[in-house]
Design a protein around this motif. Structure first.
Motif, PDB file in Angstrom:
ATOM      1  N   GLU A   1       3.071  13.001  10.077  1.00  0.00           N
ATOM      2  CA  GLU A   1       1.816  12.760   9.352  1.00  0.00           C
ATOM      3  C   GLU A   1       0.873  13.951   9.480  1.00  0.00           C
ATOM      4  OE1 GLU A   1       2.290   7.981  10.063  1.00  0.00           O
ATOM      5  OE2 GLU A   1       0.923   9.118  11.342  1.00  0.00           O
TER       6      GLU A   1
ATOM      7  N   LEU B   1       0.837  -1.200   0.000  1.00  0.00           N
ATOM      8  CA  LEU B   1       0.000   0.000   0.000  1.00  0.00           C
ATOM      9  C   LEU B   1       0.872   1.251   0.000  1.00  0.00           C
ATOM     10  CD1 LEU B   1      -2.715   1.483   0.271  1.00  0.00           C
ATOM     11  CD2 LEU B   1      -2.530   1.139   2.744  1.00  0.00           C
ATOM     12  N   TYR B   2       1.858   1.279   0.874  1.00  0.00           N
ATOM     13  CA  TYR B   2       2.761   2.436   0.946  1.00  0.00           C
ATOM     14  C   TYR B   2       3.476   2.646  -0.394  1.00  0.00           C
ATOM     15  CZ  TYR B   2       2.533   3.186   6.056  1.00  0.00           C
ATOM     16  OH  TYR B   2       2.139   3.488   7.332  1.00  0.00           O
TER      17      TYR B   2
ATOM     18  N   LEU C   1       1.261   4.118  -3.094  1.00  0.00           N
ATOM     19  CA  LEU C   1       1.067   5.556  -2.914  1.00  0.00           C
ATOM     20  C   LEU C   1       2.319   6.340  -3.279  1.00  0.00           C
ATOM     21  CD1 LEU C   1      -1.174   5.463   0.231  1.00  0.00           C
ATOM     22  CD2 LEU C   1      -1.779   6.424  -1.992  1.00  0.00           C
TER      23      LEU C   1
ATOM     24  N   SER D   1      -4.880  12.221  -2.195  1.00  0.00           N
ATOM     25  CA  SER D   1      -4.550  10.910  -1.628  1.00  0.00           C
ATOM     26  C   SER D   1      -3.514  11.040  -0.523  1.00  0.00           C
ATOM     27  CB  SER D   1      -4.075   9.944  -2.714  1.00  0.00           C
ATOM     28  OG  SER D   1      -2.781  10.279  -3.168  1.00  0.00           O
TER      29      SER D   1
ATOM     30  N   PHE E   1      -4.236   9.828   3.239  1.00  0.00           N
ATOM     31  CA  PHE E   1      -3.313   8.849   3.794  1.00  0.00           C
ATOM     32  C   PHE E   1      -2.691   9.353   5.091  1.00  0.00           C
ATOM     33  CE2 PHE E   1       1.008   7.075   4.093  1.00  0.00           C
ATOM     34  CZ  PHE E   1       0.733   5.723   4.096  1.00  0.00           C
TER      35      PHE E   1
END
Length: 129
Positions: free
Chosen positions: A110, A53-54, A57, A77, A81
């Motif tokens: 993040e 997934l990482y 992206l 996105s 994320f």
């Protein structure tokens, strides 16, 4: 190069080692970083899926940096994320307590990337008006 392009590339470069630490050799890296036993097959499988997934992206963000037609989608996105991870980590802080210091650093990054991403989206949308 536009600020949005640089931002997407920086985010992709920053996420790449995290992705690889989760899934390239989970039993080695997760044991070293967080004292997590990733030897069971199911644990390894989950962390390799997270790596996938990482990496997906990362590829999308790099593509968005170099392709104006998908740049806004790449920024959206990135925000979803980053803020999604931050929300999960924040919930864990409230429920589970303080994790390893590196995971707190991830949380702060993040949140920062998510907020900057929102600003980049606003700037992009205003440029197109």
């Amino acid at each position: 190069m536009k600020a949005q392009q640089i931002f997407l590339i920086v985010a992709a470069i920053g996420l790449l080692p995290i992705a690889l630490s989760y899934g390239f050799s989970p039993s080695t890296s997760l044991s070293f970083l967080f004292d997590i036993n990733a030897d069971p097959l199911n644990v390894t499988h989950i962390f390799r899926a997270v790596m996938g997934l990482y990496l997906a992206l990362v590829i999308f963000w790099v593509a968005g940096a170099f392709n104006a037609s998908i740049r806004l989608a790449a920024l959206y996105s990135l925000v979803v994320f980053m803020l999604g991870l931050a929300a999960g980590r924040s919930l864990s802080l409230l429920i589970d307590g303080m994790p390893h210091w590196l995971l707190v650093v991830y949380l702060l990054l993040e949140i920062g990337f998510g907020v900057v991403g929102i600003q980049m989206i606003r700037k992009t949308v205003l440029e197109d008006v």
